[in-house]
Design a protein around this motif. Structure first.
Motif, PDB file in Angstrom:
ATOM      1  N   GLN A  37     -28.679  42.106 -50.846  1.00 34.59           N
ATOM      2  CA  GLN A  37     -28.219  41.008 -49.991  1.00 34.59           C
ATOM      3  C   GLN A  37     -26.764  41.211 -49.584  1.00 34.59           C
ATOM      4  O   GLN A  37     -26.398  40.992 -48.431  1.00 34.59           O
ATOM      5  CB  GLN A  37     -28.399  39.671 -50.697  1.00 34.59           C
ATOM      6  CG  GLN A  37     -29.832  39.230 -50.776  1.00 34.59           C
ATOM      7  CD  GLN A  37     -30.013  37.928 -51.546  1.00 34.59           C
ATOM      8  OE1 GLN A  37     -29.126  37.486 -52.273  1.00 34.59           O
ATOM      9  NE2 GLN A  37     -31.178  37.319 -51.374  1.00 34.59           N
ATOM     10  N   GLU A  38     -25.934  41.640 -50.512  1.00 32.83           N
ATOM     11  CA  GLU A  38     -24.525  41.899 -50.197  1.00 32.83           C
ATOM     12  C   GLU A  38     -24.389  43.059 -49.210  1.00 32.83           C
ATOM     13  O   GLU A  38     -23.578  43.009 -48.294  1.00 32.83           O
ATOM     14  CB  GLU A  38     -23.737  42.206 -51.477  1.00 32.83           C
ATOM     15  CG  GLU A  38     -23.471  40.989 -52.327  1.00 32.83           C
ATOM     16  CD  GLU A  38     -22.669  39.926 -51.604  1.00 32.83           C
ATOM     17  OE1 GLU A  38     -21.665  40.263 -50.935  1.00 32.83           O
ATOM     18  OE2 GLU A  38     -23.052  38.748 -51.693  1.00 32.83           O
ATOM     19  N   MET A  39     -25.205  44.071 -49.386  1.00 32.98           N
ATOM     20  CA  MET A  39     -25.163  45.214 -48.468  1.00 32.98           C
ATOM     21  C   MET A  39     -25.553  44.785 -47.064  1.00 32.98           C
ATOM     22  O   MET A  39     -24.911  45.170 -46.083  1.00 32.98           O
ATOM     23  CB  MET A  39     -26.089  46.326 -48.961  1.00 32.98           C
ATOM     24  CG  MET A  39     -25.590  47.037 -50.189  1.00 32.98           C
ATOM     25  SD  MET A  39     -26.764  48.212 -50.866  1.00 32.98           S
ATOM     26  CE  MET A  39     -27.010  49.337 -49.527  1.00 32.98           C
ATOM     27  N   PHE A  40     -26.609  43.961 -46.938  1.00 25.43           N
ATOM     28  CA  PHE A  40     -27.038  43.484 -45.618  1.00 25.43           C
ATOM     29  C   PHE A  40     -25.974  42.604 -44.974  1.00 25.43           C
ATOM     30  O   PHE A  40     -25.754  42.671 -43.767  1.00 25.43           O
ATOM     31  CB  PHE A  40     -28.372  42.740 -45.705  1.00 25.43           C
ATOM     32  CG  PHE A  40     -29.553  43.643 -45.944  1.00 25.43           C
ATOM     33  CD1 PHE A  40     -29.737  44.787 -45.196  1.00 25.43           C
ATOM     34  CD2 PHE A  40     -30.488  43.333 -46.915  1.00 25.43           C
ATOM     35  CE1 PHE A  40     -30.839  45.626 -45.411  1.00 25.43           C
ATOM     36  CE2 PHE A  40     -31.589  44.149 -47.137  1.00 25.43           C
ATOM     37  CZ  PHE A  40     -31.745  45.305 -46.377  1.00 25.43           C
ATOM     38  N   LYS A  41     -25.278  41.806 -45.760  1.00 25.92           N
ATOM     39  CA  LYS A  41     -24.195  40.970 -45.220  1.00 25.92           C
ATOM     40  C   LYS A  41     -23.099  41.859 -44.643  1.00 25.92           C
ATOM     41  O   LYS A  41     -22.564  41.576 -43.588  1.00 25.92           O
ATOM     42  CB  LYS A  41     -23.619  40.076 -46.317  1.00 25.92           C
ATOM     43  CG  LYS A  41     -24.477  38.906 -46.664  1.00 25.92           C
ATOM     44  CD  LYS A  41     -23.807  38.075 -47.756  1.00 25.92           C
ATOM     45  CE  LYS A  41     -24.726  37.011 -48.283  1.00 25.92           C
ATOM     46  NZ  LYS A  41     -24.101  36.271 -49.407  1.00 25.92           N
ATOM     47  N   GLU A  42     -22.752  42.921 -45.358  1.00 27.56           N
ATOM     48  CA  GLU A  42     -21.716  43.840 -44.906  1.00 27.56           C
ATOM     49  C   GLU A  42     -22.132  44.532 -43.609  1.00 27.56           C
ATOM     50  O   GLU A  42     -21.328  44.700 -42.694  1.00 27.56           O
ATOM     51  CB  GLU A  42     -21.396  44.868 -45.990  1.00 27.56           C
ATOM     52  CG  GLU A  42     -20.683  44.300 -47.185  1.00 27.56           C
ATOM     53  CD  GLU A  42     -19.318  43.739 -46.822  1.00 27.56           C
ATOM     54  OE1 GLU A  42     -18.568  44.381 -46.064  1.00 27.56           O
ATOM     55  OE2 GLU A  42     -19.002  42.638 -47.340  1.00 27.56           O
ATOM     56  N   VAL A  43     -23.390  44.949 -43.531  1.00 32.84           N
ATOM     57  CA  VAL A  43     -23.882  45.641 -42.327  1.00 32.84           C
ATOM     58  C   VAL A  43     -23.876  44.691 -41.142  1.00 32.84           C
ATOM     59  O   VAL A  43     -23.509  45.081 -40.031  1.00 32.84           O
ATOM     60  CB  VAL A  43     -25.313  46.194 -42.580  1.00 32.84           C
ATOM     61  CG1 VAL A  43     -25.952  46.679 -41.290  1.00 32.84           C
ATOM     62  CG2 VAL A  43     -25.256  47.315 -43.610  1.00 32.84           C
ATOM     63  N   ARG A  44     -24.244  43.451 -41.356  1.00 27.54           N
ATOM     64  CA  ARG A  44     -24.285  42.474 -40.252  1.00 27.54           C
ATOM     65  C   ARG A  44     -22.888  42.158 -39.735  1.00 27.54           C
ATOM     66  O   ARG A  44     -22.718  41.816 -38.553  1.00 27.54           O
ATOM     67  CB  ARG A  44     -24.973  41.195 -40.701  1.00 27.54           C
ATOM     68  CG  ARG A  44     -26.457  41.365 -40.881  1.00 27.54           C
ATOM     69  CD  ARG A  44     -27.113  40.077 -41.327  1.00 27.54           C
ATOM     70  NE  ARG A  44     -28.520  40.290 -41.591  1.00 27.54           N
ATOM     71  CZ  ARG A  44     -29.215  39.615 -42.466  1.00 27.54           C
ATOM     72  NH1 ARG A  44     -28.655  38.627 -43.150  1.00 27.54           N
ATOM     73  NH2 ARG A  44     -30.489  39.867 -42.659  1.00 27.54           N
ATOM     74  N   LYS A  45     -21.872  42.227 -40.564  1.00 26.74           N
ATOM     75  CA  LYS A  45     -20.497  41.944 -40.152  1.00 26.74           C
ATOM     76  C   LYS A  45     -19.976  43.000 -39.176  1.00 26.74           C
ATOM     77  O   LYS A  45     -19.144  42.712 -38.343  1.00 26.74           O
ATOM     78  CB  LYS A  45     -19.567  41.897 -41.366  1.00 26.74           C
ATOM     79  CG  LYS A  45     -19.742  40.670 -42.212  1.00 26.74           C
ATOM     80  CD  LYS A  45     -18.767  40.691 -43.352  1.00 26.74           C
ATOM     81  CE  LYS A  45     -18.975  39.512 -44.291  1.00 26.74           C
ATOM     82  NZ  LYS A  45     -18.032  39.556 -45.412  1.00 26.74           N
TER      83      LYS A  45
END
Length: 46
Positions: A37-45
């Motif tokens: 989930q943290e990785m996906f948040k970073e990618v979306r930013k």
């Protein structure tokens, strides 16, 4: 040879199921889902 009397002195019973659950849930552990989930948040930013 095994000294059963000495081994009995060292014996500590294992936790009961309820105690194990409490011990596990009382710690805030990061699992693979949290990491993804943290990785996906970073990618979306980006």
């Amino acid at each position: 040879m095994i000294d059963f009397e000495e081994e009995l002195k060292k014996f500590q019973p294992s936790l009961e199921v309820e105690e194990v659950e409490e011990a596990i849930y009382s710690h805030d552990l990061t699992d693979m889902t949290d990491i993804l989930q943290e990785m996906f948040k970073e990618v979306r930013k980006k």
